[in-house]
Scaffold this active site. Structure first.
Site, PDB file in Angstrom:
ATOM      1  CE  LYS A  18      -8.377 -36.327  27.668  1.00 17.22           C
ATOM      2  NZ  LYS A  18      -9.172 -37.184  26.970  1.00 17.22           N
ATOM      3  CB  THR A  63     -10.604 -34.638  25.178  1.00 18.71           C
ATOM      4  OG1 THR A  63     -11.031 -36.081  25.158  1.00 18.71           O
ATOM      5  CG2 THR A  63     -12.371 -32.924  24.788  1.00 18.71           C
ATOM      6  CG  ASP A  64      -6.167 -37.995  22.563  1.00 17.18           C
ATOM      7  OD1 ASP A  64      -5.734 -38.195  22.767  1.00 17.18           O
ATOM      8  OD2 ASP A  64      -5.395 -38.180  21.189  1.00 17.18           O
ATOM      9  CG  PHE A 157     -14.858 -19.761  68.954  1.00 20.57           C
ATOM     10  CD1 PHE A 157     -15.098 -18.471  68.188  1.00 20.57           C
ATOM     11  CD2 PHE A 157     -16.278 -21.105  69.390  1.00 20.57           C
ATOM     12  CE1 PHE A 157     -16.342 -19.037  67.284  1.00 20.57           C
ATOM     13  CE2 PHE A 157     -16.708 -21.544  68.204  1.00 20.57           C
ATOM     14  CZ  PHE A 157     -17.460 -20.001  67.138  1.00 20.57           C
ATOM     15  CD  GLN A 216     -16.036 -17.145  61.209  1.00 16.81           C
ATOM     16  OE1 GLN A 216     -15.615 -17.298  61.953  1.00 16.81           O
ATOM     17  NE2 GLN A 216     -17.364 -17.656  60.985  1.00 16.81           N
ATOM     18  CG  HIS A 244     -13.295 -28.956  64.814  1.00 15.25           C
ATOM     19  ND1 HIS A 244     -13.182 -27.692  65.141  1.00 15.25           N
ATOM     20  CD2 HIS A 244     -14.127 -28.935  63.968  1.00 15.25           C
ATOM     21  CE1 HIS A 244     -14.048 -27.381  64.324  1.00 15.25           C
ATOM     22  NE2 HIS A 244     -15.214 -28.058  63.720  1.00 15.25           N
TER      23      HIS A 244
END
Length: 281
Positions: A18, A63-64, A157, A216, A244
């Site tokens: 579930k 699942t209930d 960068f 990184q 960005h």
């Protein structure tokens, strides 16, 4: 009715459960109330060939029922997200015979207290996570998601690989923003609340302290700092999309823009992923 799969075919890995069980638990044992807001996901694996092959449901815990179990266990109390997930996972394996492995994931949203019984929370926001897989032994993962971090400077960068399609200019000063998802595995559970607080602090401090030459590099610094802060963690898995922020060109309006006004781009975005682990002996 066919009793077995056709020759040449077999059932591969499978699970059912579930998803998206929303639970709000109020603690009313004092005039100053506390609030827990969880989303729980369950997943069971085991001896379920018969239901796939011929629709025999005798081994299937609905699942209930799994949903109802989550609410009943919440009535007893939550504790840490890790402990709540483990209680549920153990229950499903220990009480439902065909179930061999249970995986329970808990996501907790944090509300800010505004009074003794009043709380506030904006849409979205960071989320504490815990996932426990139990197969006779508990395997615990803790984490955090949707944590937004931003540095207005201290990031470059440049020097990157270029080819015929490269248009990105180099920069020695940029806005660095990301939405962190981090998860760390435990060899054993300890004080999970303490460890989560330490990991979150280590994450945000490493992001702020690291002069970033690439996202990184920042990712690795964050992972290393979390491992130092949480001795019981074996490794940290990190996802850090690059949100960005592009300097907006105001020249058409006769205005300069010395790093003041940016367009925050929604997509596309760079997606940086990595794992930092302790060295093996």
């Amino acid at each position: 009715m066919r009793d077995f799969p056709s020759p040449g075919f077999e059932l591969g890995p499978n699970a059912y459960g579930k998803s998206g069980i929303r639970v709000v638990r109020v603690m009313r044992d004092a005039p100053r109330h506390d609030l827990r807001d969880l989303t729980v996901h369950t997943s069971l694996t085991g001896r379920f060939d018969a239901v796939h092959h011929r629709g025999d449901n005798t081994a299937v815990l609905p699942t209930d029922t799994q949903k109802n179990t989550v609410y009943a266990f919440a009535r007893e109390g939550i504790g840490t997200p890790e402990a709540f997930a483990e209680r549920l996972a153990r229950h499903f394996v220990d009480t439902a015979g065909p179930v061999e492995t249970a995986r329970v994931r808990v996501e907790e949203q944090t509300w800010t207290r505004t009074g003794d019984h009043s709380f506030a929370r904006g849409s979205g926001g960071e989320m504490r996570t815990a996932e426990v897989t139990y197969d006779g032994e508990a395997h615990v993962t803790a984490g955090i998601e949707h944590l937004l971090l931003l540095n207005t400077t201290g990031s470059e960068f440049n020097g990157f690989l270029t080819d015929a399609y490269t248009t990105l200019p180099e920069t020695d000063d940029r806005v660095l923003a990301t939405e962190v998802a981090a998860a760390w595995d435990y060899t054993a559970t300890g004080d999970c609340d303490r460890d989560f607080a330490r990991a979150r602090a280590a994450l945000t401090e490493a992001f702020a302290d690291t002069y970033s030459l690439s996202l990184q590099q920042t990712l690795y610094a964050v992972g290393e700092r979390i491992l130092k802060a949480v001795p019981g963690a074996r490794e940290v898995r990190l996802t850090m999309p690059n949100r960005h922020h592009h300097l907006f060109d105001l020249a058409p309006f006769g205005l300069d823009n010395p790093g003041l006004v940016f367009h925050a781009a929604d997509r596309p975005y760079g997606l940086i992923e990595g794992t930092v682990r302790r060295e093996r002996p």
